[in-house]
Design a protein around this motif. Structure first.
Motif, mmCIF file in Angstrom:
data_model
loop_
_atom_site.group_PDB
_atom_site.id
_atom_site.type_symbol
_atom_site.label_atom_id
_atom_site.label_comp_id
_atom_site.label_asym_id
_atom_site.label_seq_id
_atom_site.Cartn_x
_atom_site.Cartn_y
_atom_site.Cartn_z
ATOM 1 N N GLU A 48 55.719 -5.428 55.359
ATOM 2 C CA GLU A 48 56.384 -4.661 54.309
ATOM 3 C C GLU A 48 57.841 -4.509 54.741
ATOM 4 O OE1 GLU A 48 54.227 -1.109 53.476
ATOM 5 O OE2 GLU A 48 55.859 -0.206 52.346
ATOM 6 N N ILE A 119 61.191 -3.430 58.997
ATOM 7 C CA ILE A 119 60.064 -4.297 58.656
ATOM 8 C C ILE A 119 58.839 -3.704 59.341
ATOM 9 C CG2 ILE A 119 59.081 -6.632 58.869
ATOM 10 C CD1 ILE A 119 61.964 -7.677 59.246
ATOM 11 N N TRP A 120 57.767 -3.580 58.576
ATOM 12 C CA TRP A 120 56.554 -2.997 59.163
ATOM 13 C C TRP A 120 55.406 -3.970 59.018
ATOM 14 C CZ3 TRP A 120 59.931 -0.559 55.853
ATOM 15 C CH2 TRP A 120 60.688 0.473 56.409
ATOM 16 N N TRP A 132 48.626 -0.176 60.972
ATOM 17 C CA TRP A 132 50.053 -0.443 61.111
ATOM 18 C C TRP A 132 50.376 -0.586 62.587
ATOM 19 C CZ3 TRP A 132 52.691 -1.862 57.046
ATOM 20 C CH2 TRP A 132 52.226 -1.482 55.788
ATOM 21 N N GLN A 138 60.915 2.144 70.992
ATOM 22 C CA GLN A 138 62.093 2.960 70.745
ATOM 23 C C GLN A 138 62.215 4.108 71.739
ATOM 24 O OE1 GLN A 138 61.542 3.901 66.643
ATOM 25 N NE2 GLN A 138 61.785 1.754 66.096
ATOM 26 N N LEU B 7 62.107 7.342 49.817
ATOM 27 C CA LEU B 7 61.250 6.159 49.724
ATOM 28 C C LEU B 7 60.269 6.156 50.888
ATOM 29 C CD1 LEU B 7 63.828 3.352 48.826
ATOM 30 C CD2 LEU B 7 62.605 4.918 47.312
ATOM 31 N N LEU B 8 59.042 5.798 50.575
ATOM 32 C CA LEU B 8 58.007 5.807 51.613
ATOM 33 C C LEU B 8 57.527 4.383 51.876
ATOM 34 C CD1 LEU B 8 55.978 8.820 50.165
ATOM 35 C CD2 LEU B 8 57.654 8.895 52.022
ATOM 36 N N PHE B 9 57.460 4.033 53.138
ATOM 37 C CA PHE B 9 56.964 2.715 53.523
ATOM 38 C C PHE B 9 55.835 2.860 54.523
ATOM 39 C CE2 PHE B 9 61.341 1.929 52.219
ATOM 40 C CZ PHE B 9 61.192 0.831 51.392
ATOM 41 N N SER B 10 55.108 1.766 54.669
ATOM 42 C CA SER B 10 54.141 1.636 55.757
ATOM 43 C C SER B 10 53.193 2.835 55.802
ATOM 44 C CB SER B 10 54.952 1.436 57.051
ATOM 45 O OG SER B 10 54.221 1.639 58.210
ATOM 46 N N PHE B 11 53.085 3.443 56.937
ATOM 47 C CA PHE B 11 52.180 4.570 57.167
ATOM 48 C C PHE B 11 52.395 5.708 56.163
ATOM 49 C CE2 PHE B 11 52.366 8.742 59.286
ATOM 50 C CZ PHE B 11 51.013 8.978 59.504
ATOM 51 N N ARG B 13 53.753 5.550 53.111
ATOM 52 C CA ARG B 13 53.388 5.139 51.753
ATOM 53 C C ARG B 13 51.869 5.236 51.570
ATOM 54 N NH1 ARG B 13 51.396 0.699 50.198
ATOM 55 N NH2 ARG B 13 52.028 -0.498 52.030
ATOM 56 N N GLU B 14 51.144 4.731 52.544
ATOM 57 C CA GLU B 14 49.678 4.746 52.418
ATOM 58 C C GLU B 14 49.111 6.149 52.500
ATOM 59 O OE1 GLU B 14 47.862 2.013 55.119
ATOM 60 O OE2 GLU B 14 48.207 0.350 53.726
ATOM 61 N N PHE B 47 53.676 12.970 62.401
ATOM 62 C CA PHE B 47 54.033 11.792 63.182
ATOM 63 C C PHE B 47 54.903 12.238 64.347
ATOM 64 C CE2 PHE B 47 55.838 7.662 63.999
ATOM 65 C CZ PHE B 47 54.808 6.811 63.639
ATOM 66 N N VAL B 74 65.094 7.318 53.508
ATOM 67 C CA VAL B 74 63.877 6.632 53.951
ATOM 68 C C VAL B 74 63.419 7.237 55.273
ATOM 69 C CG1 VAL B 74 62.807 4.439 54.574
ATOM 70 C CG2 VAL B 74 64.603 4.485 52.859
ATOM 71 N N VAL B 76 61.578 6.400 58.446
ATOM 72 C CA VAL B 76 61.319 5.104 59.067
ATOM 73 C C VAL B 76 60.358 5.235 60.245
ATOM 74 C CG1 VAL B 76 62.377 3.053 60.064
ATOM 75 C CG2 VAL B 76 63.673 4.424 58.423
ATOM 76 N N PRO B 77 59.089 4.923 60.041
ATOM 77 C CA PRO B 77 58.189 4.889 61.195
ATOM 78 C C PRO B 77 58.570 3.702 62.080
ATOM 79 C CG PRO B 77 57.044 4.130 59.223
ATOM 80 C CD PRO B 77 58.428 4.506 58.794
ATOM 81 N N PRO B 78 58.066 3.646 63.320
ATOM 82 C CA PRO B 78 58.476 2.549 64.210
ATOM 83 C C PRO B 78 58.337 1.194 63.522
ATOM 84 C CG PRO B 78 57.147 4.104 65.412
ATOM 85 C CD PRO B 78 57.114 4.542 63.977
ATOM 86 N N VAL B 79 59.373 0.381 63.647
ATOM 87 C CA VAL B 79 59.376 -0.908 62.958
ATOM 88 C C VAL B 79 58.655 -1.945 63.818
ATOM 89 C CG1 VAL B 79 61.466 -0.376 61.671
ATOM 90 C CG2 VAL B 79 61.654 -1.502 63.903
#
Lengths: 332, 82
Positions: A48, A119-120, A132, A138, B7-11, B13-14, B47, B74, B76-79
């Protein structure tokens, strides 16, 4: 060429994108989907991305690489959406005149993408579960860059102090050895980059000419990727690892600068500086203020940590003294 | 009440079940405050804060960054690209 795609990456196209007649080396990295992770059997992946940000982040990584190494071209293509085992997820291509730069830059670009690009990755496992992937990278000392200020004119000293010897080691080497112990990335600030070239070190020239150590710190903060910068001056050959570690041990959350003082004055070096000081430094310089210690003075109290050396056990203030003259040098 | 788009992504968003959420903001709220609001509403989004980053209008920012009504934020959880 910097792209995201939902479809199979045309690796040949990425390679063609870095072709350059002045380059004798092309390094091409392909990252492909592996069938296992942490002991689990992986069936497929899903990436994603945050579309608005991901390309600009990768672009700036490539620009940084071009500043660090003399490169021809850099190209990156990353997949998003669902990928099966064996599919190519990312391609990084770098061209340069000679191979070493291309190898190093390709590795750097790939590492930075892993750490910085929004990017995840989600892994789908054989047992029908999915997760995930949170890389545990980090906020380690990766977040620390080291810098050596060697840009002074050494007017009172008469020759470049960085190359004066203590024992059989030049001053600058003593500083570098200290930095290497804790920093993931090391930069030298000098107006004579040729002097350091032979050692394959990253040397930056001041962006702001004749703006003293503050101009040097500004340039260094602009150059490095990590958010914290440990700055040493090359004319402090008595500095020890113990004192540097004392600075590194301080809680950095919420701070912008960490350094020493004694009852007489503040010692900006060795010092830890946060990247967010860039603007403030620029302001100081534009107002004609070129002293690093005055810049630190203007940081609000709660945003800095100044260690008083009198309060420290068994600390020799001589560690912090600069060698400015021949007389001080012979006393070493 | 002012609101900001997150905006929610990844963890995130789900866990929230949506790729976007509007969060009410008050004067002097920082991006970190948005995260605290989210955790209150959706306790499962908790988190480790030191592993979380924040982006505003397409750039990474410090967690102390104040938010404005028209920002696009956003969490941002760890990428994990590459």
């Amino acid at each position: 060429m910097i792209e995201l795609t939902k479809n199979t990456i045309a690796v040949d196209k990425v390679r063609e994108a870095v072709a350059d007649p002045s380059c004798g080396a092309v390094v091409l990295f392909e990252g492909q989907v592996r069938n296992h992770h942490n002991g689990q059997s992986v069936l497929a992946l899903e990436y994603e991305v945050y579309p608005k940000m991901v390309l600009t982040v990768i672009e700036s990584i490539c620009e940084k690489a071009k500043e660090k190494w003399p490169l021809g071209k850099v190209a990156v293509v990353h997949r998003y959406g669902r990928l099966e085992i064996g599919e190519v997820a990312v391609v990084v291509a770098v061209s340069s005149a000679h191979r070493q730069e291309a190898f190093e830059a390709a590795s750097y670009v790939m590492e930075q993408i892993k750490h910085e690009a929004p990017i995840w990755k989600k892994e789908f496992y054989q047992d029908q579960t999915s997760d995930w992937v949170f890389c545990s990278h980090q906020k380690k000392e990766k977040e620390l860059a080291g810098a050596l200020l060697a840009g002074g004119h050494s007017r009172r000293f008469g020759s470049n102090k960085a190359f004066a010897l203590k024992g059989d080691e030049p001053f600058y080497q003593i500083g570098l050895n200290l930095l290497k112990k804790s920093c993931s990335e090391i930069v030298i600030s000098s107006n004579e980059p040729k002097l350091f070239e032979k050692d394959g070190l990253l040397v930056v020239e001041d962006r702001l000419k004749e703006k003293g150590p503050l101009g040097g710190v500004y340039t260094l903060l602009k150059t490095v990727t990590p958010s914290w910068l440990l700055v040493l001056a090359c004319d402090m050959p008595q500095l020890t690892e113990k004192s540097v570690n004392l600075l590194l041990k301080q809680e950095r959350a919420g701070k912008k600068a960490i350094c020493f003082k004694d009852e007489k004055k503040l010692y900006p070096f060795p010092g830890l500086f946060h990247k967010s000081l860039e603007k403030m430094i620029l302001n100081c310089i534009s107002m004609g203020e070129l002293r690093v210690s005055n810049m630190i003075d203007s940081i609000p109290e709660h945003e800095k940590k100044i260690l008083s050396v009198e309060a420290l056990d068994d600390f020799k203030t001589s560690e912090l003294s600069n060698i400015n003259t021949r007389k001080e040098y012979v006393k070493l | 009440m002012k609101k900001v788009k997150v905006l929610l992504f990844s963890f995130f968003r789900e866990t929230v079940g949506s790729d976007e959420i509007e969060i009410p903001i008050e004067e002097k709220d920082t991006v970190e405050d948005l995260y605290f609001w989210l955790v209150k509403q959706y306790p499962k989004t908790v988190f480790p804060l030191q592993n979380l980053r924040f982006a505003v209008n397409g750039e990474y920012v410090e967690k102390e960054k104040p938010v404005n009504e028209n920002d696009e934020v956003v969490l941002v959880p760890p990428v994990s690209g590459g």
